[in-house]
Scaffold this motif. Structure first.
Motif, mmCIF file in Angstrom:
data_model
loop_
_atom_site.group_PDB
_atom_site.id
_atom_site.type_symbol
_atom_site.label_atom_id
_atom_site.label_comp_id
_atom_site.label_asym_id
_atom_site.label_seq_id
_atom_site.Cartn_x
_atom_site.Cartn_y
_atom_site.Cartn_z
ATOM 1 N N GLU A 194 0.819 -1.219 0.000
ATOM 2 C CA GLU A 194 0.000 0.000 0.000
ATOM 3 C C GLU A 194 0.847 1.261 0.000
ATOM 4 N N ALA A 195 2.110 1.153 0.449
ATOM 5 C CA ALA A 195 3.006 2.309 0.456
ATOM 6 C C ALA A 195 3.613 2.551 -0.924
ATOM 7 N N ASN A 196 3.316 1.678 -1.884
ATOM 8 C CA ASN A 196 3.898 1.775 -3.228
ATOM 9 C C ASN A 196 5.426 1.843 -3.146
ATOM 10 N N ASP A 197 5.974 0.988 -2.280
ATOM 11 C CA ASP A 197 7.414 0.969 -2.027
ATOM 12 C C ASP A 197 8.181 0.553 -3.279
ATOM 13 N N GLU A 198 9.239 1.301 -3.581
ATOM 14 C CA GLU A 198 9.984 1.066 -4.824
ATOM 15 C C GLU A 198 10.680 -0.295 -4.836
ATOM 16 N N ILE A 199 11.277 -0.660 -3.715
ATOM 17 C CA ILE A 199 11.991 -1.952 -3.647
ATOM 18 C C ILE A 199 10.997 -3.103 -3.803
ATOM 19 N N PHE A 200 9.855 -3.006 -3.130
ATOM 20 C CA PHE A 200 8.820 -4.046 -3.225
ATOM 21 C C PHE A 200 8.274 -4.133 -4.656
ATOM 22 N N SER A 201 8.054 -2.971 -5.283
ATOM 23 C CA SER A 201 7.587 -2.939 -6.682
ATOM 24 C C SER A 201 8.579 -3.658 -7.593
ATOM 25 N N LYS A 202 9.866 -3.398 -7.353
ATOM 26 C CA LYS A 202 10.916 -4.023 -8.178
ATOM 27 C C LYS A 202 10.956 -5.532 -7.929
ATOM 28 N N GLN A 203 10.789 -5.925 -6.668
ATOM 29 C CA GLN A 203 10.763 -7.365 -6.347
ATOM 30 C C GLN A 203 9.621 -8.077 -7.080
ATOM 31 N N LEU A 204 8.463 -7.446 -7.107
ATOM 32 C CA LEU A 204 7.330 -8.023 -7.839
ATOM 33 C C LEU A 204 7.645 -8.114 -9.331
ATOM 34 N N SER A 205 8.246 -7.057 -9.865
ATOM 35 C CA SER A 205 8.525 -7.027 -11.304
ATOM 36 C C SER A 205 9.542 -8.091 -11.710
#
Length: 404
Positions: free
Chosen positions: A127-138
């Protein structure tokens, strides 16, 4: 002019495709069983298309509001099991949504395989739209598809952040929601009638403003009707009224497009078994509250609706969860199902109501997006769609440069 990629624009054969679905389904509080699988069923066209194209499907969703904690009752196991039953095909559910173990399982996938990741919102970073988490998903996929219209109004990691790293497209459900609702609101066949219900006027200010600028007539029901009746100087007893919005209600009433109940069903208590009676809106006693529209109002609203060519409805017209106060919502839903018109229901509670009464399949479109559909009707840009548009721009600019 196309502003984002759609599913059929992509070459997905043999590719790992991360699909953001909206599997946030209602669960029974005691048994934890799924009580309505509509959102899972609505995702099937996109999922089946990707299976037919021999893609490797990685499905991700949130479920409930775990607030960054692992909540066993909100694990995705039941959802994966229901999807497996609907597809009649093996669906593997993982114990997390990012990390080494997840990558390892995905590396073993064959074309046509399906994996469901664990609840995204077990991580606060979603929910924080965290950049590291987004990259991990990608890093789990080659391509990203957003087919979760119900979350398109949120800039979360799985709806927004991930699009910065992967070629991204709208799934069939998102495409359909935008097309059907967009056409109805921007280019409606007339007469165009709006119906608004629900509890609070504060939740629907922008929707009212938007619809008043577009519709020929706007019918009001639900608890929200009582602030308008009070604004007319009527006694509304113990009915719900947001006093701070009375002046706004008076302002809206200056538009001759608004139609209000002429009779209501009132109760001596907010209870399924309360005593009730039908009264004219001028005769509501002090200690009673309005919980549904009355028979004369239903008749009047049907008369207004009978020649409609486009109808957009958001919010139930009474407390439909209680049988005694469900009649207004049920009768209007049934009547809409008989019209030769484009009939669209948007908003979580009204969608749940038409599903409950069995009329969803007889209407043109019942949106899967609660708040997202309201924001779309308001005319707001949905952040998840903006992210797809930005991805499209990057890809097309990149393609032009490489061609040069």
């Amino acid at each position: 002019m196309q502003t984002f990629f759609t599913l059929k624009d992509l070459d997905v054969v043999g590719k790992r495709v991360l699909v953001r679905v909206d599997f946030n389904v209602p669960l029974d509080k005691k048994t934890n069983e799924i009580t309505d699988d509509k959102r899972i069923r609505e995702s099937l066209p996109t999922i089946k298309y990707l299976i037919e194209k021999n893609a490797k499907l990685i499905l991700c969703s949130h479920l409930g509001r775990p607030d960054g904690k692992i909540v066993d009752s909100l694990r995705m196991d039941n959802v994966a099991a229901r999807l497996q039953k609907l597809l009649n095909k093996k669906v593997k559910k993982l114990e997390d949504c990012v990390g080494i173990s997840v990558k390892k399982e995905i590396s073993k996938m064959d074309s046509g395989d399906i994996i469901v990741l664990e609840n995204l919102r077990f991580h606060t970073e979603e929910e924080a739209n965290d950049e590291i988490f987004s990259k991990q998903l990608s890093e789990l996929a080659d391509i990203y598809v957003n087919d979760a219209f119900g979350t398109c109004h949120r800039a979360h990691a799985s709806t927004y952040g991930v699009t910065k790293y992967l070629k991204s497209a709208a799934g069939f459900l998102v495409e359909k929601e935008l097309r059907v609702m967009g056409d109805a609101i921007e280019n409606p066949d007339r007469p165009f009638i709006g119906i608004l219900g629900g509890v609070k006027i504060s939740d629907k200010i922008k929707v009212i403003e938007s619809l008043l600028s577009k519709v020929d007539k706007l019918l009001i029901g639900g608890a929200m009707a009582f602030i308008f009746l009070k604004a007319q100087g009527k006694n509304v007893g113990k009915s719900i009224v947001e006093e701070g919005y009375l002046d706004l209600a008076k302002k809206f009433l200056r538009k001759s497009k608004i139609f209000l109940p002429i009779d209501v069903i009132i109760a001596d208590n907010f209870d399924a078994n309360a005593n009730f009676k039908v009264v004219n809106v001028n005769d509501i006693p002090n200690d009673w509250a309005g919980l549904d529209i009355g028979h004369e109002t239903i008749k009047n609203y049907k008369e207004i609706l009978k020649n409609a060519k486009t109808v957009v409805w958001s919010g139930p017209l009474g407390v439909f969860e209680f049988e005694k106060f469900a009649n207004g919502t049920r009768e209007i839903a049934e009547y809409l199902s008989t019209l030769n018109a484009v009939t669209i229901v948007g908003g979580g509670d009204s969608a749940a109501a038409v599903e409950k009464f069995g009329f969803a399949d007889k209407l043109t479109h019942v949106s899967t997006g609660g708040a997202a559909s309201l924001e779309f009707i308001e005319g707001k840009k949905l952040q998840g769609i903006e992210a797809l548009e930005e991805s499209y721009k990057r890809e097309t600019v990149s393609a032009v440069k490489s061609h040069d």
